[in-house]
Design an enzyme around this catalytic site. Structure first.
Site: not given
Ligand code: NAP
Length: 279
Positions: A10, A60, A62, A101, A125
Site C-alpha cells: 500500500g 488496513a 481503506t 487517521t 471506516y
Molecule cells: N490513504 C490515506 O489518505 C490515509 C490517510 C490517513 C490515514 N491512513 C492510514 O494509512 C493506513 C494505510 O491506508 P492507505 O489508505 O494508504 O491504504 P492502502 O494504500 O490501500 O494500503 C493498505 C494495505 O493494506 C492491505 N490490506 C487490506 N486488507 C488486508 C488484510 N486483511 N490483511 C493484510 N493486508 C491487508 C492492502 O492490500 P490490498 O490492496 O491487496 O487490499 C494494502 O496493501 C491505514 O491505517 C489508514 O487508516 C491513510
C-alpha cells in the site's frame, strides 16, 4: 533494530519500507494475500519467526465508501487486525506503530484537532480505526499511534487525478467545505522512521505543515503548480455522490516527539512530488 511493515504494498507501507531500506535498517514487508491480518495464526507465525523489534502496522481496509456495505469485514481487518497485531507484538516484545487517521474525529468546529481530542467517528471506516486505536491502547504500553491526513504519493492519489483529468480535458467536482490535510506519503514515512527510533510512546499527529485546505483548493494548488488546465467544480460535501459522511474538519494539530524535525510545508512537499513524477 529490525522492523516488520504490514500493508507493505500500500501507499504508506511501501514508502516506510523504502525509507527503512535507505537507512540500512533490517526490515521486511508483509501484505495480503501472503499475510492476512484477519488470520491470527498466520500473523503469530510470521511475527514469531521474524521476531521484529518494531511492527509498523499499515495494513488496513481503506475503502471508506465500500465499508458502509461491508461493516463486518472492515471491523475485522482494522479493529480485530490491530488487536491481533498487538498480541503478536507482545509475544515477541516488539513495539507497535499503528498508522491512523483524522477521520477518528467528529470534525466539528474549525480548529485543528489536538491529539487528546475525543473520538467521534462519522462512518464505518472511521469507527473501525477507533476500534484499532482502542485495541492498541488497551493492550500495549510501548506503542505509537500516528494519525495523518489525506495522503498522496501513488497513481490513485488526488494529485494524479487532477493531472489525468487535465489530460483527458475533464472537469472535476470536489468538496469545497471539507477541510483535509494533504500529506506526501514520503514525508510521512520519514517521520514514522524517526518516531520508531525513539522511546516516545503515545499518540502523534504527522502531516505536512501549513496545508489545511479543501479538496477543491488542493486541486487548484496542483493546477497552479503543474501549469495544467482543468476545471474544478466546487460543491458542498453533502452534494457529492457518496452517501458516506466524512468529518468536515480534518485539521490535525501537529504533534511529534521532541527532537524530530517538523514536517515540511505542503507547498514544498507538492513541488518535490511533482518534480519526482515528472522525471
Ligand atoms: N490513504 C490515506 O489518505 C490515509 C490517510 C490517513 C490515514 N491512513 C492510514 O494509512 C493506513 C494505510 O491506508 P492507505 O489508505 O494508504 O491504504 P492502502 O494504500 O490501500 O494500503 C493498505 C494495505 O493494506 C492491505 N490490506 C487490506 N486488507 C488486508 C488484510 N486483511 N490483511 C493484510 N493486508 C491487508 C492492502 O492490500 P490490498 O490492496 O491487496 O487490499 C494494502 O496493501 C491505514 O491505517 C489508514 O487508516 C491513510
Amino acid at each position: 533494530m529490525k522492523v516488520l511493515v504490514t500493508g507493505s504494498s500500500g501507499l504508506p507501507g511501501r514508502d516506510v519500507l523504502r525509507q527503512l531500506d535507505g537507512r540500512g535498517i533490517p526490515c521486511r514487508g508483509a501484505d495480503a494475500p501472503e499475510l492476512k491480518v484477519t488470520d491470527s495464526k498466520a500473523v503469530y507465525r510470521l511475527v514469531d519467526e521474524y521476531a521484529p523489534d518494531v511492527i509498523v502496522h499499515c495494513a488496513a481496509y481503506t475503502n471508506v465508501d465500500k465499508a458502509a456495505s461491508e461493516p463486518a469485514t472492515c471491523a475485522a481487518v482494522n479493529g480485530s487486525g490491530a488487536l491481533t497485531m498487538s498480541r503478536a507484538a507482545l509475544r515477541v516484545g516488539a513495539r507497535l506503530l499503528l498508522l491512523s487517521t483524522a477521520q477518528v474525529f467528529s470534525g466539528e468546529g474549525d480548529r485543528p484537532n489536538p491529539v487528546s481530542a475525543p473520538h467521534g467517528p462519522k462512518n464505518v471506516y472511521a469507527m473501525s480505526m477507533v476500534q484499532a486505536e482502542d485495541a492498541v491502547r488497551s493492550l500495549m504500553t510501548r506503542y505509537y499511534i500516528v494519525r495523518t491526513g489525506s495522503l498522496f504519493g501513488n497513481s490513485k492519489d488526488p494529485v494524479r487525478s487532477v493531472l489525468r483529468a487535465a489530460q483527458d480535458r475533464r472537469s472535476l467536482t470536489l468538496s469545497c467545505d471539507r477541510v483535509v490535510q494533504p500529506t506526501w506519503s514520503k514525508d510521512l514515512a520519514r517521520v514514522i522512521c524517526d518516531v520508531i527510533a525513539t522511546e516516545s510512546f503515545g499518540i502523534w499527529h504527522a502531516r505536512n505543515s501549513r496545508g489545511a485546505c479543501t479538496p477543491a483548493e488542493f486541486a487548484e494548488m496542483v493546477i497552479k503548480k503543474s501549469g495544467v488546465s482543468c476545471q474544478i467544480i466546487p460543491v458542498r460535501d453533502a452534494e457529492l455522490p457518496s452517501h458516506v459522511r466524512r468529518p468536515l474538519n480534518g485539521r490535525l494539530a501537529a504533534k511529534l516527539p521532541d527532537g524530530i524535525t517538523p514536517m515540511p510545508d505542503l507547498s514544498d512537499a507538492l513541488d518535490r512530488y511533482l518534480q519526482e513524477i515528472n522525471r
